[in-house]
Structure formats: C-alpha cells, structure tokens
Design a protein around this motif. Structure first.
Motif, PDB file in Angstrom:
ATOM      1  N   SER A   1      10.841   3.044 -14.743  1.00 39.70           N
ATOM      2  CA  SER A   1       9.744   3.121 -13.777  1.00 39.70           C
ATOM      3  C   SER A   1       8.857   1.880 -13.863  1.00 39.70           C
ATOM      4  O   SER A   1       8.410   1.353 -12.843  1.00 39.70           O
ATOM      5  N   ILE A   2       8.603   1.411 -15.078  1.00 41.16           N
ATOM      6  CA  ILE A   2       7.812   0.188 -15.256  1.00 41.16           C
ATOM      7  C   ILE A   2       8.523  -1.000 -14.623  1.00 41.16           C
ATOM      8  O   ILE A   2       7.896  -1.824 -13.927  1.00 41.16           O
ATOM      9  N   LEU A   3       9.824  -1.106 -14.832  1.00 37.90           N
ATOM     10  CA  LEU A   3      10.594  -2.203 -14.229  1.00 37.90           C
ATOM     11  C   LEU A   3      10.567  -2.126 -12.703  1.00 37.90           C
ATOM     12  O   LEU A   3      10.387  -3.143 -12.024  1.00 37.90           O
ATOM     13  N   GLY A   4      10.739  -0.935 -12.150  1.00 41.99           N
ATOM     14  CA  GLY A   4      10.683  -0.774 -10.699  1.00 41.99           C
ATOM     15  C   GLY A   4       9.321  -1.115 -10.144  1.00 41.99           C
ATOM     16  O   GLY A   4       9.205  -1.753  -9.085  1.00 41.99           O
ATOM     17  N   THR A   5       8.281  -0.730 -10.861  1.00 42.87           N
ATOM     18  CA  THR A   5       6.920  -1.047 -10.431  1.00 42.87           C
ATOM     19  C   THR A   5       6.688  -2.552 -10.450  1.00 42.87           C
ATOM     20  O   THR A   5       6.068  -3.097  -9.531  1.00 42.87           O
ATOM     21  N   CYS A   6       7.199  -3.225 -11.464  1.00 41.92           N
ATOM     22  CA  CYS A   6       7.051  -4.688 -11.522  1.00 41.92           C
ATOM     23  C   CYS A   6       7.766  -5.360 -10.360  1.00 41.92           C
ATOM     24  O   CYS A   6       7.274  -6.352  -9.803  1.00 41.92           O
ATOM     25  N   LEU A   7       8.925  -4.831  -9.959  1.00 39.44           N
ATOM     26  CA  LEU A   7       9.629  -5.378  -8.799  1.00 39.44           C
ATOM     27  C   LEU A   7       8.831  -5.172  -7.511  1.00 39.44           C
ATOM     28  O   LEU A   7       8.807  -6.041  -6.637  1.00 39.44           O
ATOM     29  N   ILE A   8       8.161  -4.029  -7.404  1.00 40.18           N
ATOM     30  CA  ILE A   8       7.308  -3.786  -6.232  1.00 40.18           C
ATOM     31  C   ILE A   8       6.138  -4.755  -6.235  1.00 40.18           C
ATOM     32  O   ILE A   8       5.780  -5.320  -5.195  1.00 40.18           O
ATOM     33  N   PHE A   9       5.515  -4.961  -7.397  1.00 42.78           N
ATOM     34  CA  PHE A   9       4.428  -5.947  -7.493  1.00 42.78           C
ATOM     35  C   PHE A   9       4.911  -7.308  -7.003  1.00 42.78           C
ATOM     36  O   PHE A   9       4.244  -7.966  -6.200  1.00 42.78           O
TER      37      PHE A   9
ATOM     38  N   ASN B   1      -1.022  -6.381   4.842  1.00 41.53           N
ATOM     39  CA  ASN B   1      -0.596  -5.169   5.516  1.00 41.53           C
ATOM     40  C   ASN B   1      -1.144  -3.940   4.781  1.00 41.53           C
ATOM     41  O   ASN B   1      -0.971  -3.803   3.567  1.00 41.53           O
ATOM     42  N   LEU B   2      -1.793  -3.040   5.516  1.00 42.13           N
ATOM     43  CA  LEU B   2      -2.413  -1.867   4.902  1.00 42.13           C
ATOM     44  C   LEU B   2      -1.380  -0.990   4.199  1.00 42.13           C
ATOM     45  O   LEU B   2      -1.621  -0.495   3.102  1.00 42.13           O
ATOM     46  N   TYR B   3      -0.245  -0.806   4.827  1.00 45.70           N
ATOM     47  CA  TYR B   3       0.799   0.025   4.230  1.00 45.70           C
ATOM     48  C   TYR B   3       1.247  -0.558   2.891  1.00 45.70           C
ATOM     49  O   TYR B   3       1.390   0.162   1.900  1.00 45.70           O
ATOM     50  N   ASN B   4       1.444  -1.862   2.828  1.00 47.89           N
ATOM     51  CA  ASN B   4       1.843  -2.506   1.579  1.00 47.89           C
ATOM     52  C   ASN B   4       0.729  -2.460   0.536  1.00 47.89           C
ATOM     53  O   ASN B   4       0.998  -2.399  -0.661  1.00 47.89           O
ATOM     54  N   GLN B   5      -0.519  -2.503   0.973  1.00 48.48           N
ATOM     55  CA  GLN B   5      -1.633  -2.367   0.036  1.00 48.48           C
ATOM     56  C   GLN B   5      -1.628  -0.985  -0.610  1.00 48.48           C
ATOM     57  O   GLN B   5      -1.894  -0.838  -1.808  1.00 48.48           O
ATOM     58  N   LEU B   6      -1.311   0.045   0.199  1.00 40.72           N
ATOM     59  CA  LEU B   6      -1.215   1.393  -0.365  1.00 40.72           C
ATOM     60  C   LEU B   6      -0.039   1.498  -1.340  1.00 40.72           C
ATOM     61  O   LEU B   6      -0.152   2.126  -2.388  1.00 40.72           O
ATOM     62  N   VAL B   7       1.083   0.875  -0.994  1.00 41.37           N
ATOM     63  CA  VAL B   7       2.236   0.867  -1.902  1.00 41.37           C
ATOM     64  C   VAL B   7       1.870   0.159  -3.201  1.00 41.37           C
ATOM     65  O   VAL B   7       2.227   0.619  -4.300  1.00 41.37           O
ATOM     66  N   LEU B   8       1.140  -0.931  -3.101  1.00 40.58           N
ATOM     67  CA  LEU B   8       0.718  -1.662  -4.300  1.00 40.58           C
ATOM     68  C   LEU B   8      -0.225  -0.815  -5.155  1.00 40.58           C
ATOM     69  O   LEU B   8      -0.092  -0.778  -6.385  1.00 40.58           O
ATOM     70  N   ALA B   9      -1.154  -0.113  -4.510  1.00 43.04           N
ATOM     71  CA  ALA B   9      -2.067   0.756  -5.266  1.00 43.04           C
ATOM     72  C   ALA B   9      -1.294   1.892  -5.928  1.00 43.04           C
ATOM     73  O   ALA B   9      -1.547   2.225  -7.098  1.00 43.04           O
ATOM     74  N   MET B  10      -0.341   2.481  -5.209  1.00 44.94           N
ATOM     75  CA  MET B  10       0.487   3.529  -5.813  1.00 44.94           C
ATOM     76  C   MET B  10       1.270   2.980  -6.994  1.00 44.94           C
ATOM     77  O   MET B  10       1.429   3.660  -8.016  1.00 44.94           O
TER      78      MET B  10
ATOM     79  N   CYS C   1       0.372   0.543  -8.951  1.00 46.29           N
ATOM     80  CA  CYS C   1      -0.552   0.354 -10.080  1.00 46.29           C
ATOM     81  C   CYS C   1      -0.732   1.661 -10.852  1.00 46.29           C
ATOM     82  O   CYS C   1      -0.670   1.681 -12.088  1.00 46.29           O
ATOM     83  N   PHE C   2      -0.935   2.753 -10.112  1.00 53.45           N
ATOM     84  CA  PHE C   2      -1.115   4.032 -10.791  1.00 53.45           C
ATOM     85  C   PHE C   2       0.195   4.538 -11.387  1.00 53.45           C
ATOM     86  O   PHE C   2       0.192   5.189 -12.431  1.00 53.45           O
ATOM     87  N   ASP C   3       1.325   4.224 -10.749  1.00 54.75           N
ATOM     88  CA  ASP C   3       2.611   4.587 -11.324  1.00 54.75           C
ATOM     89  C   ASP C   3       2.855   3.811 -12.613  1.00 54.75           C
ATOM     90  O   ASP C   3       3.399   4.351 -13.577  1.00 54.75           O
ATOM     91  N   PHE C   4       2.439   2.560 -12.648  1.00 57.36           N
ATOM     92  CA  PHE C   4       2.543   1.758 -13.862  1.00 57.36           C
ATOM     93  C   PHE C   4       1.730   2.399 -14.984  1.00 57.36           C
ATOM     94  O   PHE C   4       2.209   2.526 -16.119  1.00 57.36           O
TER      95      PHE C   4
END
Length: 146
Positions: A25-33, A45-54, A56-59
């Motif tokens: 999960s940490i590796l996947g989150t880093c790829l999203i970052f 993009n607002l949608y991508n900002q929400l994905v980034l915030a999610m 961060c909390f998933d990390f």
C-alpha cells in the motif's frame, strides 16, 4: 491467539501478511504521489487533489498498519499477545492514526462520489436533451415513483 488463529505459526502469518499488505500500500501510494505531483495540470485538477489527499491518509494508515501488533502493550494489563512489544501510549497513537485516516478517507471518497455524480448528471442531462427527445416525452408521462 487472536482473530481465530489456532497456533503461533498462524499468528506469525497474519502479522507478516498485514505488514506485506501495508508495504504494498505504501508503494502504491508513492506511485500515486509521483503520478499526480509530476504534472502541473494534474496538481490543479480537483479530482486529482482529492486522490492525492486520500493517498496521504492511506500512507498514514499503511505506516500505522505496518507496525501490526507491535504497539500493543505488554505490561500485563491485557492478555499476552504474540508480537506485542509496546505500551499504552504506542497503542493509543496507532489507534488514533488508524481511525483518523479511516474517517478522512471515507469523507474524501464521499467528496469524489459527489463530484462524479455532478459530472454524470450534467453529462446525462446534456445527452438526454441533445440525443433523446423521445425519452423526455415519455419521462414526463411516467407516474412518479414512491
């Protein structure tokens, strides 16, 4: 033994399975970052900002989950649990980070779903108005659903 395990080997397996899942999960989150932060257009993009915030909390959740049972107290106040080596403060901190990240991801997911619904309703309205005038005729004559 916890969670239905019947042996120490099963306990070890569950501990390491949760740690491996957390590391993935940490590796996947880093790829999203990396994916979102690389492009200026994606950062705006607002949608991508929400994905980034999610992410961060998933990390935060994955790091807390990676510790598995380690933060559980060993002072005798609870049953001796395999893999525990912490104290009450560590256990409380892990629980806090797990709960905060769960609640934040839930609300961010709701925000994404509201954005999706708004986009879909606008698209659906445009599509119906432009492509299906017959649908509008029949929709006006259908009885209302309770």
């Amino acid at each position: 033994f916890l969670f239905g395990s019947e042996s120490v080997a099963q306990d070890k397996g569950m501990i390491w399975a949760s740690r491996v899942a957390a590391i993935l999960s940490i590796l996947g989150t880093c790829l999203i970052f990396q994916d979102v932060l690389r492009s200026k257009a994606r950062r705006r993009n607002l949608y991508n900002q929400l994905v980034l915030a999610m992410s961060c909390f998933d990390f935060m959740f994955a790091v807390a989950w990676c510790f598995s049972r380690s933060p559980m107290p060993t002072d005798g106040s609870v049953l001796l649990i395999y893999g525990s080596s912490g104290n009450d403060a560590m256990c409380t901190a892990q629980g806090f980070f797990l709960q905060v990240s769960n609640v934040c991801v839930m609300f961010l997911s709701l925000s994404q779903q509201l954005i999706d619904a708004a986009i879909l309703s606008v698209w659906f309205d445009k599509y119906i108005l432009q492509c299906c005038p017959l649908f509008l005729f029949f929709a006006g004559h259908c009885p209302e659903l309770p």
